[in-house]
Enzyme design. Structure first.
Site, PDB file in Angstrom:
ATOM      1  N   GLU A 126      -3.572   0.066   8.183  1.00 31.25           N
ATOM      2  CA  GLU A 126      -2.390   0.417   8.972  1.00 31.25           C
ATOM      3  C   GLU A 126      -2.519  -0.108  10.397  1.00 31.25           C
ATOM      4  O   GLU A 126      -3.580  -0.017  10.997  1.00 31.25           O
ATOM      5  CB  GLU A 126      -2.166   1.942   9.070  1.00 31.25           C
ATOM      6  CG  GLU A 126      -1.668   2.596   7.817  1.00 31.25           C
ATOM      7  CD  GLU A 126      -1.467   4.081   7.999  1.00 31.25           C
ATOM      8  OE1 GLU A 126      -1.172   4.532   9.138  1.00 31.25           O
ATOM      9  OE2 GLU A 126      -1.650   4.818   7.008  1.00 31.25           O
ATOM     10  N   GLU A 174      -7.266   8.712   6.150  1.00 35.94           N
ATOM     11  CA  GLU A 174      -7.530   9.420   7.404  1.00 35.94           C
ATOM     12  C   GLU A 174      -7.999  10.870   7.193  1.00 35.94           C
ATOM     13  O   GLU A 174      -7.302  11.828   7.608  1.00 35.94           O
ATOM     14  CB  GLU A 174      -6.302   9.383   8.303  1.00 35.94           C
ATOM     15  CG  GLU A 174      -5.875   7.995   8.698  1.00 35.94           C
ATOM     16  CD  GLU A 174      -4.841   7.955   9.817  1.00 35.94           C
ATOM     17  OE1 GLU A 174      -4.358   9.021  10.255  1.00 35.94           O
ATOM     18  OE2 GLU A 174      -4.505   6.840  10.260  1.00 35.94           O
ATOM     19  N   ARG A 219       0.854  -1.185   0.000  1.00 43.36           N
ATOM     20  CA  ARG A 219       0.000   0.000   0.000  1.00 43.36           C
ATOM     21  C   ARG A 219       0.891   1.236   0.000  1.00 43.36           C
ATOM     22  O   ARG A 219       1.579   1.499   0.984  1.00 43.36           O
ATOM     23  CB  ARG A 219      -0.937  -0.004   1.210  1.00 43.36           C
ATOM     24  CG  ARG A 219      -1.775   1.257   1.285  1.00 43.36           C
ATOM     25  CD  ARG A 219      -2.582   1.366   2.559  1.00 43.36           C
ATOM     26  NE  ARG A 219      -3.219   2.683   2.639  1.00 43.36           N
ATOM     27  CZ  ARG A 219      -3.153   3.484   3.696  1.00 43.36           C
ATOM     28  NH1 ARG A 219      -2.516   3.097   4.780  1.00 43.36           N
ATOM     29  NH2 ARG A 219      -3.740   4.674   3.686  1.00 43.36           N
ATOM     30  N   TYR A 248      -4.357   2.215  15.991  1.00 42.36           N
ATOM     31  CA  TYR A 248      -3.120   2.365  16.765  1.00 42.36           C
ATOM     32  C   TYR A 248      -3.340   2.267  18.269  1.00 42.36           C
ATOM     33  O   TYR A 248      -2.509   1.729  18.988  1.00 42.36           O
ATOM     34  CB  TYR A 248      -2.434   3.693  16.410  1.00 42.36           C
ATOM     35  CG  TYR A 248      -1.806   3.652  15.043  1.00 42.36           C
ATOM     36  CD1 TYR A 248      -2.502   4.090  13.921  1.00 42.36           C
ATOM     37  CD2 TYR A 248      -0.532   3.119  14.869  1.00 42.36           C
ATOM     38  CE1 TYR A 248      -1.936   4.023  12.649  1.00 42.36           C
ATOM     39  CE2 TYR A 248       0.043   3.038  13.616  1.00 42.36           C
ATOM     40  CZ  TYR A 248      -0.661   3.492  12.507  1.00 42.36           C
ATOM     41  OH  TYR A 248      -0.112   3.413  11.258  1.00 42.36           O
ATOM     42  N   HIS A 251      -2.758  10.941   0.539  1.00 37.99           N
ATOM     43  CA  HIS A 251      -2.197  10.728   1.876  1.00 37.99           C
ATOM     44  C   HIS A 251      -1.550  12.031   2.308  1.00 37.99           C
ATOM     45  O   HIS A 251      -0.357  12.098   2.607  1.00 37.99           O
ATOM     46  CB  HIS A 251      -1.194   9.575   1.870  1.00 37.99           C
ATOM     47  CG  HIS A 251      -0.967   8.949   3.215  1.00 37.99           C
ATOM     48  ND1 HIS A 251      -1.106   7.592   3.468  1.00 37.99           N
ATOM     49  CD2 HIS A 251      -0.588   9.504   4.389  1.00 37.99           C
ATOM     50  CE1 HIS A 251      -0.811   7.343   4.733  1.00 37.99           C
ATOM     51  NE2 HIS A 251      -0.513   8.475   5.314  1.00 37.99           N
ATOM     52  N   ASN A 264      -7.422   2.128  10.033  1.00 39.29           N
ATOM     53  CA  ASN A 264      -6.107   2.316  10.653  1.00 39.29           C
ATOM     54  C   ASN A 264      -6.322   2.283  12.160  1.00 39.29           C
ATOM     55  O   ASN A 264      -7.145   3.053  12.668  1.00 39.29           O
ATOM     56  CB  ASN A 264      -5.496   3.660  10.246  1.00 39.29           C
ATOM     57  CG  ASN A 264      -5.005   3.668   8.814  1.00 39.29           C
ATOM     58  OD1 ASN A 264      -5.082   2.666   8.126  1.00 39.29           O
ATOM     59  ND2 ASN A 264      -4.479   4.798   8.382  1.00 39.29           N
TER      60      ASN A 264
HETATM   61  N1  LIG Z   1       1.329   8.677  13.730  1.00 33.38           N
HETATM   62  N2  LIG Z   1       1.543   7.863  13.123  1.00 33.38           N
HETATM   63  C1  LIG Z   1       1.816   6.717  12.357  1.00 33.38           C
HETATM   64  C2  LIG Z   1       0.935   6.694  11.072  1.00 33.38           C
HETATM   65  C3  LIG Z   1       1.371   7.772  10.086  1.00 33.38           C
HETATM   66  O1  LIG Z   1       2.756   7.648   9.799  1.00 33.38           O
HETATM   67  C4  LIG Z   1       0.543   7.552   8.825  1.00 33.38           C
HETATM   68  O2  LIG Z   1       0.983   8.373   7.756  1.00 33.38           O
HETATM   69  C5  LIG Z   1      -0.927   7.888   9.113  1.00 33.38           C
HETATM   70  O3  LIG Z   1      -1.707   7.325   8.051  1.00 33.38           O
HETATM   71  C6  LIG Z   1      -1.409   7.348  10.456  1.00 33.38           C
HETATM   72  O4  LIG Z   1      -1.052   8.056  11.556  1.00 33.38           O
HETATM   73  C7  LIG Z   1      -0.522   6.872  11.433  1.00 33.38           C
END
Ligand SMILES: N#[N+]C[C@@H]1[C@@H](O)[C@H](O)[C@@H](O)[C@@H]2O[C@H]12
Length: 470
Positions: free
Chosen positions: A375, A188, A99, A318, A143, A316
């Site tokens: 993610e 996002e 991706r 976390y 992005h 995504n």
């Molecule tokens: N912070 N953090 C790590 C990660 C970031 O590096 C990604 O670009 C985003 O899509 C999402 O926020 C997650």
């Protein structure tokens, strides 16, 4: 076209915990997609090469005080010129898919108008390099690297940007759609809108609540228009959107906590899930934000456009949000708290159960749309040892625990179709610069040397079918 039935509330039985400790890819459906993820501004570098125009992150990074250590993506990890080497890395890991994101400023340097052929040629070469190695390309159209000239014309708070995005999507579909069959329109939008135009923590660094809500709407409108453009040009494409989603839990069961949970779940999750998957803004959250905006930017057919049928929802994940009413109950202020759990280098609590909770919640509340973990990963302070290896046991524990939670969600009935580890390699971590390392491959930012971390070797072994402990 997708034909999922919205089954409404599903009774997802929380399956008994798996025999704790044993996990393999055999715990997932055979057609499950395993990959790694990156994004253009975070890895490519070469920001002035190949006809690329400036993005809002070039401008933001150049603004003193915005990014830790004044870091920027000018060099990043030189993926623009090292993509063959990086494709070899991915092949060595044994991933099924990769991706990546397409940089809008490489395709249209001003954000509109004619296509920059050198930019198209780069992504065409990248896609060919992946296909030659048996790796399926998954392309994210946006992005976060909006062409600066579009920001100068109003950015995402301006409705026109949504139309420019649909035109850009059509160009990408024309250029890559013969070989790319998996598209993610936005990554996002919550971050693009609320960090970019609300808190100002991300590019373009504006702090205006009303502008943030307008940006969120026009990002979602652009998503819906881009879905139409993709489907017209690539009828066999699988099309989705990626949302950063959080389970939201009360810090205690005292007065006002339920409302705090409702508010944060509303603004973090439902403000995007409901328009995209139900074609309507959540009424309770519309009331919560009424003092900021009357949403006058919403035109009659917008929500129908935003609610474009999808083939999958990218998630995504976390960490979890733990909240309590703010110091002044009744004001709607909410405090984010923690539970004293182990945290990553980002300060985020490690909470694998949260992955199970958010996946089952989305399926229970929004129906049987296939889900893809686009993610999941963690930042830890990694170092290359004297022997040239990078021991990152905490990242292995993180990945193993979250994959176990994903397997539990699959057993509970969640239509999970794939998992992309964030990230293939250490890269530019937005406002944190290069200080935060998420990769399963270490990068020496001075020499650009790549070193597969223990977690990368662990992931490769897992993908090869080895059973692992968690
Ligand atoms: N912070 N953090 C790590 C990660 C970031 O590096 C990604 O670009 C985003 O899509 C999402 O926020 C997650």
């Amino acid at each position: 076209m997708p034909d999922h039935q919205d089954l409404g509330h599903r009774d997802l039985q929380n399956q008994p915990d798996h025999d704790h400790g044993a996990l393999s890819r055999g715990d997932f459906p055979p057609e499950f997609t395993w990959g790694v993820a990156t994004s253009s501004y975070q890895i490519e570098g070469a920001t002035s090469e190949g006809g690329r125009g400036p993005s809002i992150w070039d401008t933001f990074s150049a603004t003193p005080g915005r990014v830790v250590d004044g870091d920027n993506g000018d060099v990043a990890v030189e993926h623009y010129r090292r993509y063959q080497q990086d494709a070899d890395l991915m092949a060595g890991l044994g991933v099924d898919a990769y991706r990546f994101s397409v940089a809008w400023p490489r395709i249209q340097p001003t954000g509109s108008g004619p296509v920059n052929q050198a930019g198209v040629d780069f992504y065409s070469r990248l896609v060919d390099a992946l296909l030659e190695r048996g790796i399926t390309p998954w392309a994210t159209l946006y992005h976060w690297d909006l062409p600066q000239p579009l920001e100068d014309l109003g950015g995402w708070p301006s409705r026109d940007t949504a139309y420019r995005f649909a035109e850009y999507a059509a160009h990408v579909a024309d250029a890559l759609g013969d070989r790319v069959k998996h598209f993610i329109t936005l990554n996002e939008p919550w971050c693009s809108a609320f960090l970019g135009y609300g808190s100002g923590r991300h590019a373009p660094g504006r702090s205006d609540g009303a502008a943030a809500l307008a940006a969120a709407h026009h990002l979602m409108l652009g998503h819906g228009l881009a879905v139409q453009a993709l489907r017209e040009r690539v009828p066999d494409a699988q099309v989705g959107i990626t949302l950063n989603l959080y389970p939201v839990t009360g810090a205690h069961d005292g007065h006002g906590v339920d409302d705090a949970v409702r508010r944060i779940d509303g603004l973090s999750n439902r403000w995007f899930l409901d328009p995209v998957l139900r074609g309507a803004y959540p009424k309770d959250v519309v009331e919560d934000v009424a003092h900021i905006s009357d949403l006058a930017f919403v035109a009659d057919a917008d929500l129908e456009t935003i609610n474009a049928p999808l083939d999958f929802l990218g998630v995504n994940y976390y960490t979890r949000h733990v909240v309590a009413p703010g110091a002044f109950p009744g004001t709607g202020l909410v405090e984010f708290t923690d539970r004293g759990l182990p945290t990553t280098a980002m300060g985020w609590e490690v909470d694998a159960d949260g992955l199970f909770d958010i996946l089952t919640r989305v399926t229970r509340d929004y129906g049987d749309l296939p889900l893809v973990m686009t993610e999941n990963g963690a930042a830890f302070d990694d170092e290359v040892g004297a022997d040239g290896t990078v021991h990152d046991p905490r990242r292995i524990d993180f990945l193993a625990g979250h994959l176990a939670a994903a397997a539990r969600a699959v057993r509970a009935g969640v239509p999970l179709r794939g998992y992309f580890a964030w990230s293939l390699m250490d890269n530019f971590e937005w406002a944190e610069g290069y200080a935060k390392r998420f990769g399963i491959v270490h990068v020496d930012f001075d020499t650009q040397e790549r070193t597969v971390k223990d977690s990368g070797r662990w992931y490769a072994a897992f993908l090869a079918g080895d059973r692992t402990q968690y």
